[in-house]
Design a protein around this motif. Structure first.
Motif, PDB file in Angstrom:
ATOM      1  N   HIS A 170       0.860  -1.184   0.000  1.00 28.57           N
ATOM      2  CA  HIS A 170       0.000   0.000   0.000  1.00 28.57           C
ATOM      3  C   HIS A 170       0.898   1.237   0.000  1.00 28.57           C
ATOM      4  CE1 HIS A 170      -3.751   2.178   0.999  1.00 28.57           C
ATOM      5  NE2 HIS A 170      -2.966   2.967   1.702  1.00 28.57           N
ATOM      6  N   GLN A 203      -4.788  -0.924  -0.665  1.00 29.06           N
ATOM      7  CA  GLN A 203      -3.932  -1.336  -1.774  1.00 29.06           C
ATOM      8  C   GLN A 203      -3.120  -2.579  -1.426  1.00 29.06           C
ATOM      9  OE1 GLN A 203      -4.480  -0.219  -4.570  1.00 29.06           O
ATOM     10  NE2 GLN A 203      -2.750  -0.666  -5.890  1.00 29.06           N
ATOM     11  N   SER A 204      -2.959  -2.865  -0.120  1.00 28.54           N
ATOM     12  CA  SER A 204      -2.315  -4.127   0.281  1.00 28.54           C
ATOM     13  C   SER A 204      -3.116  -5.297  -0.268  1.00 28.54           C
ATOM     14  CB  SER A 204      -2.255  -4.262   1.806  1.00 28.54           C
ATOM     15  OG  SER A 204      -1.763  -3.119   2.430  1.00 28.54           O
TER      16      SER A 204
END
Length: 697
Positions: free
Chosen positions: A24, A121-122
């Motif tokens: 992320h 976003q991870s």
């Protein structure tokens, strides 16, 4: 230990690691990469993101914004292993860079913030890695931050990603008191006293942590014994597993994606980078440890396999294009089999043409080192390709193969751009063409409605960077704005219109009289013209002029000045003057009569309606439906795919501007959507005032 990049022609493929750093945004990818380069001896001074002097963020836009925009490839060396490392972006607008990097990498280090844990976003990068079955090790960074919680992040990974993390380290301290880590394999403590040099001492585990370390060591041994029958038998017999056996088993489980080894540290404070490097070369695969690449023979359409051996026929994939200010166009290429030599000719299966390999360069971020060849498993930049683009297969012409192409999402955000000076138009097109070749998620086109250029990308930041690069790299300043909505106008019923154009001046005057009828058409044609004049009340030679006048009038409807469509016109009556009538007079009268009829025919404004498909986690379904409704959308089908919901809707194009930002906001960045044109529909009365009052989407 060698700290210099290994030459490709002497490289041992077993000692090669092609890895990516993914995470992320703001989890510390670039900082971690910078420390890796420093401790491998590739650079001799550590840069920092905040200072804009890191090795991999070399673009001006990256330095200014403090984020990674484009994937950077660096070669370095650790304990006789060559590491090709790619630092990827974390911002969702540049997720394509992660996608195409993972396509060619053998392993990845997934960085998590010890405070933030699994962030939106991870999840995206984790599932991208799942898609390509990329083995991963986990690095929990920023252990020195207030609120850091190693075990909470591990639990987060289990719950949110459905992954199986396996702890190979325990932190010693946390927040300001973070000192280093316990290696659960050697059962030794790595203590970092100096935060600038990264020097450490290997000591006995502190007394107060021994019990915890023994507990997690036992859990680690249990996990690795489960994947190997011989180890399980030894474990059940009460025998101690050796360090070598544990390391070998962890590597096997990692490569097969059974579990993911977990490390911890603080890259900014230079703590625990060396053990992370040990983990990269110990646990992540070489090209020999992964499945051989598969493709199709373009002549027979039969599947073929290429093994990562030098003696195999050449097969390689271009995964990225970049422009180097000194070298020119660079095609980043992964060789899967065979040997790629400088000066040779290769065959591009995707284009069906030969290409010359002028030069091969090792990549050290924005620094280049020429090499004579690269062998199976390696990654390098190729200079000289003329028509080889992202996703193209490069191979031996006598043994052709087509590797699986990389699929990219369609752009979702568009803006109008126009150069501030007419002289810059050619440079604008040249720049946009270059960016489109580099970035498959960027598109540009000419908007016929406005005669302006429309650029499209994955988000507002994506397009901001494009506009900035136009100025910095091509000297083109552009004005930007939202793309115009292509409204149309039409009529609801038949009506009659009439107009006389009479103008008396010295000499000949102007005279024309036209009576017409308009009617709606549903045949798909935009305009029909019919001549119903009888007994010559209007001479035949003036009919084409009337038709021309009406065609001009079609461009400017009575509701809001937009093009009129789906309308038919009959010329039914009129009159003329033998001296004063002319083509110009009848053109004017035809236009006025048509407008008169339109006003009586209840002209309506039409707007484009888009088919929208929204993908969101189940917990955000209600908010997403509310967002669609607030934008005058009509929700249709809702499908469940695991924990994900897919919502189909019809939404006016005008309401879709800014939608991506709002969707990401209410879903914490986890929502995405696609849209395409569906149909035109009458604008509701409540919206007419907004549009006719001068607002245009």
């Amino acid at each position: 230990m060698s700290n210099n990049p290994t030459k490709s022609d002497s490289m041992n493929i077993e000692m090669l690691r092609n890895i990516g750093i993914v995470a992320h945004i703001d989890a510390g990818k670039t900082t971690t990469t910078e420390r890796i380069l420093f401790y491998t001896g590739t650079i001799h001074r550590i840069g920092n993101v905040d200072d804009g002097n890191t090795t991999t963020d070399w673009m001006v836009q990256e330095k200014e914004r403090g984020i990674t925009i484009t994937s950077a490839v660096i070669s370095c060396s650790w304990k006789d292993h060559t590491i090709n490392l790619i630092d990827t972006p974390g911002h969702v607008d540049f997720t394509v860079e992660v996608e195409r990097s993972l396509r060619v990498l053998d392993g990845a280090v997934v960085v998590f913030c010890s405070v933030g844990g699994v962030q939106p976003q991870s999840e995206t990068v984790w599932y991208q890695a799942d898609k390509y079955r990329v083995p991963r090790i986990i690095y929990i960074n920023k252990m020195d931050r207030v609120g850091s919680d190693y075990h909470k992040v591990v639990q987060d990974i289990k719950e949110k990603l459905g992954a199986n993390p396996i702890l190979v380290q325990l932190p010693i301290g946390a927040e300001e008191s973070f000192q280093g880590s316990i290696d659960l394999i050697s059962m030794k403590a790595y203590i970092y006293n100096d935060t600038t040099s990264g020097d450490y001492s290997i000591e006995e585990i502190p007394e107060e942590l021994k019990e915890e370390a023994q507990l997690y060591r036992h859990s680690l041994v249990e996990s690795v014994a489960e994947i190997d029958d011989a180890l399980m038998e030894k474990y059940l017999d009460g025998q101690e597993l050796t360090e070598e056996e544990i390391i070998k088993a962890i590597s096997k489980g990692c490569i097969e994606n059974i579990f993911f080894p977990v490390f911890c540290g603080t890259s900014y404070r230079n703590k625990c980078i060396q053990p992370l490097l040990d983990g990269i070369v110990r646990y992540l695969p070489s090209p020999l440890n992964i499945d051989p690449v598969k493709g199709k023979n373009p002549k027979t359409e039969e599947e073929e396999i290429r093994y990562p051996k030098d003696e195999e026929p050449l097969s390689a994939l271009v995964f990225k294009l970049a422009t180097d200010p000194y070298i020119g166009s660079l095609a980043f290429t992964r060789v899967y089999s065979g040997v790629l030599k400088a000066g040779s000719y290769v065959y591009n299966t995707s284009k069906g043409r030969k290409e010359r390999v002028s030069r091969i360069v090792r990549l050290h971020s924005n620094q280049r080192e020429d090499v004579d060849q690269i062998k199976a498993g390696d990654i390098a930049g190729i200079v000289g390709f003329k028509q080889s683009y992202t996703g193209d297969t490069i191979c031996d012409e006598d043994h052709p193969i087509s590797l699986e192409e990389i699929n990219f999402p369609e752009p979702v955000v568009s803006v109008l751009v126009e150069p501030q000076t007419k002289q810059d138009q050619d440079k604008l097109v040249k720049g946009l063409g270059k960016f489109q070749l580099e970035d498959p998620t960027f598109k540009y086109s000419l908007d016929e409605e406005t005669e302006s250029t429309v650029i499209s990308g994955m988000g507002e930041l994506h397009l901001e960077v494009i506009v900035d690069r136009l100025f910095r790299e091509f000297g083109v300043k552009v004005n930007t704005g939202s793309p115009r909505v292509a409204y149309k106008e039409t009529i609801e019923h038949e009506a009659r219109g009439e107009a006389k154009h009479v103008k008396q001046t010295g000499g000949h005057g102007q005279y024309a009289h036209v009576v017409c009828e308009v009617f709606p058409i549903t045949t798909g044609e935009r305009f029909i013209f019919e001549d119903h004049i009888k007994q010559g009340v209007i001479p035949k030679e003036y009919i084409p002029a009337i038709q021309t006048g009406i065609k001009y009038a079609l461009e400017n409807g009575p509701v809001a000045g937009y093009e009129v469509v789906n309308v038919g016109v009959r010329i039914v009556d009129g009159s003329y003057h033998p001296v004063d009538s002319s083509e110009m007079a009848f053109r004017t009268a035809g236009s006025k009569a048509f407008h008169d009829a339109l006003k009586k025919a209840s002209a309506k404004l039409l707007e484009p309606i888009m088919k929208v498909s929204i993908v969101v986690p189940e917990s955000y379904l209600g908010d997403s439906i509310s967002l669609i409704s607030s934008r005058r959308g009509k929700v249709g089908k809702i499908e469940s795919v695991g924990q994900t919901q897919i919502v189909s809707a019809e939404v006016p194009l005008k309401s879709m501007f800014g939608f991506v930002t709002d969707l990401r906001s209410i879903t914490q960045g986890r929502g995405s959507y696609t849209m395409e044109f569906f149909k035109y529909e009458v604008v509701p009365e409540s919206q007419l005032a907004v549009i006719t009052g001068g607002t245009n989407g």
